[in-house]
Design a protein around this motif. Sequence first.
Motif, PDB file in Angstrom:
ATOM      1  N   ASN A 208      48.730  26.582  91.406  1.00 40.92           N
ATOM      2  CA  ASN A 208      49.072  25.163  92.049  1.00 40.92           C
ATOM      3  C   ASN A 208      47.567  24.879  92.286  1.00 40.92           C
ATOM      4  O   ASN A 208      46.699  23.749  92.080  1.00 40.92           O
ATOM      5  CB  ASN A 208      50.091  24.587  92.962  1.00 40.92           C
ATOM      6  CG  ASN A 208      51.283  24.926  92.316  1.00 40.92           C
ATOM      7  OD1 ASN A 208      51.489  24.442  91.199  1.00 40.92           O
ATOM      8  ND2 ASN A 208      52.286  25.224  93.575  1.00 40.92           N
ATOM      9  N   ILE A 209      46.070  25.879  92.920  1.00 40.92           N
ATOM     10  CA  ILE A 209      45.648  26.056  93.383  1.00 40.92           C
ATOM     11  C   ILE A 209      44.369  26.129  92.327  1.00 40.92           C
ATOM     12  O   ILE A 209      43.247  25.078  92.638  1.00 40.92           O
ATOM     13  CB  ILE A 209      45.499  27.032  94.633  1.00 40.92           C
ATOM     14  CG1 ILE A 209      46.070  26.694  95.809  1.00 40.92           C
ATOM     15  CG2 ILE A 209      43.798  26.592  95.156  1.00 40.92           C
ATOM     16  CD1 ILE A 209      46.259  28.313  96.695  1.00 40.92           C
ATOM     17  N   TRP A 210      44.209  26.433  91.594  1.00 44.79           N
ATOM     18  CA  TRP A 210      43.284  26.871  90.276  1.00 44.79           C
ATOM     19  C   TRP A 210      43.723  24.928  89.951  1.00 44.79           C
ATOM     20  O   TRP A 210      42.331  24.817  88.824  1.00 44.79           O
ATOM     21  CB  TRP A 210      44.295  27.565  89.500  1.00 44.79           C
ATOM     22  CG  TRP A 210      43.516  28.612  88.310  1.00 44.79           C
ATOM     23  CD1 TRP A 210      43.012  27.482  86.806  1.00 44.79           C
ATOM     24  CD2 TRP A 210      41.771  28.698  88.357  1.00 44.79           C
ATOM     25  NE1 TRP A 210      42.096  28.643  86.153  1.00 44.79           N
ATOM     26  CE2 TRP A 210      41.069  29.046  86.758  1.00 44.79           C
ATOM     27  CE3 TRP A 210      40.670  28.477  89.483  1.00 44.79           C
ATOM     28  CZ2 TRP A 210      39.746  29.096  87.125  1.00 44.79           C
ATOM     29  CZ3 TRP A 210      39.740  29.253  88.642  1.00 44.79           C
ATOM     30  CH2 TRP A 210      38.983  29.074  87.053  1.00 44.79           C
ATOM     31  N   MET A 211      44.477  24.646  89.917  1.00 39.94           N
ATOM     32  CA  MET A 211      44.686  23.571  88.382  1.00 39.94           C
ATOM     33  C   MET A 211      44.601  22.140  89.133  1.00 39.94           C
ATOM     34  O   MET A 211      44.659  21.406  89.121  1.00 39.94           O
ATOM     35  CB  MET A 211      46.076  23.294  87.481  1.00 39.94           C
ATOM     36  CG  MET A 211      46.291  24.511  86.646  1.00 39.94           C
ATOM     37  SD  MET A 211      45.154  24.644  85.421  1.00 39.94           S
ATOM     38  CE  MET A 211      46.494  23.468  84.110  1.00 39.94           C
ATOM     39  N   ASP A 212      44.087  21.839  91.090  1.00 44.29           N
ATOM     40  CA  ASP A 212      43.928  20.860  91.674  1.00 44.29           C
ATOM     41  C   ASP A 212      42.430  20.526  91.481  1.00 44.29           C
ATOM     42  O   ASP A 212      42.268  20.953  91.982  1.00 44.29           O
ATOM     43  CB  ASP A 212      45.129  21.330  92.841  1.00 44.29           C
ATOM     44  CG  ASP A 212      44.952  19.882  94.479  1.00 44.29           C
ATOM     45  OD1 ASP A 212      44.092  19.151  93.694  1.00 44.29           O
ATOM     46  OD2 ASP A 212      45.614  20.448  94.895  1.00 44.29           O
TER      47      ASP A 212
END
Length: 255
Positions: A208-212
């Motif tokens: 989720n962090i990587w894709m935000d």
Amino acid sequence: MLMCGRYSVSKKKVPQEHRFSSKLEGLVFEPNFDARPSQKLPVIIPDAEKAIMATWASPEKEPDGKPTFPFNVRQENLLRIPRFRALLPHHRCIIPIDGFFEWKELEEDLEEPAPAPQPDLGLDLFGNPIRSKEEKSRSKKAKPQKQKYRFTLKNEEPFGLAGLWRESLLPDTGELVSCFSIITTQANSAVMPYHDRMPVILSPQSENIWMDNRLQERQWYNVLQPYDSHKMRVMAIDEYESVLGNYVAPALNSK
């Protein structure tokens, strides 16, 4: 030595309730038990409802001869090399897989027997001793035997690798194509006996962090860590059978 140059991915192994299921729905690709650079494979990109098919690595070269987009990018090079850093803000991706592979050379247990005395065949036109076929064969360096290993999560669920992707125009046809590269980091204790590097495995939370795209560079970069080795499984498998999707121990090989 190469790192993570092979992995496996099959939509059949993605449960309906898995977080990748909706992303892969409708995407047509065959199960691939020996995915390798130059092949088209599924990639999940930010702010896209569905995954795309992209080519693993790019054959294009930089002026210095190095690949523009290699199949692996070291984590520590993301911020150091301009062409990778430029992609980081909007071209991060997740590569869905269910396992990756490494090879390790096997140690020889037995000493080779001393060669039998060879007959004197005289000298050739240049004054060198003529060698028999047996001597020539023995002098060729034998390739070391290698054992193939499969790395998965202990729960056997599909998981995501951190990567970069980009689009580029083919100079010959003008076709817009997508390609991707896998990010590697230092090996954890599960992978270290086989290689000093490993692909960055993302947890559901770090995905989720990587894709935000709303987050900052530091937050993306901080998820690029060696995965928890206690959550991983390593098994020796048969080389031939694994390409068919049969992950059996070498002793059970029936070929």
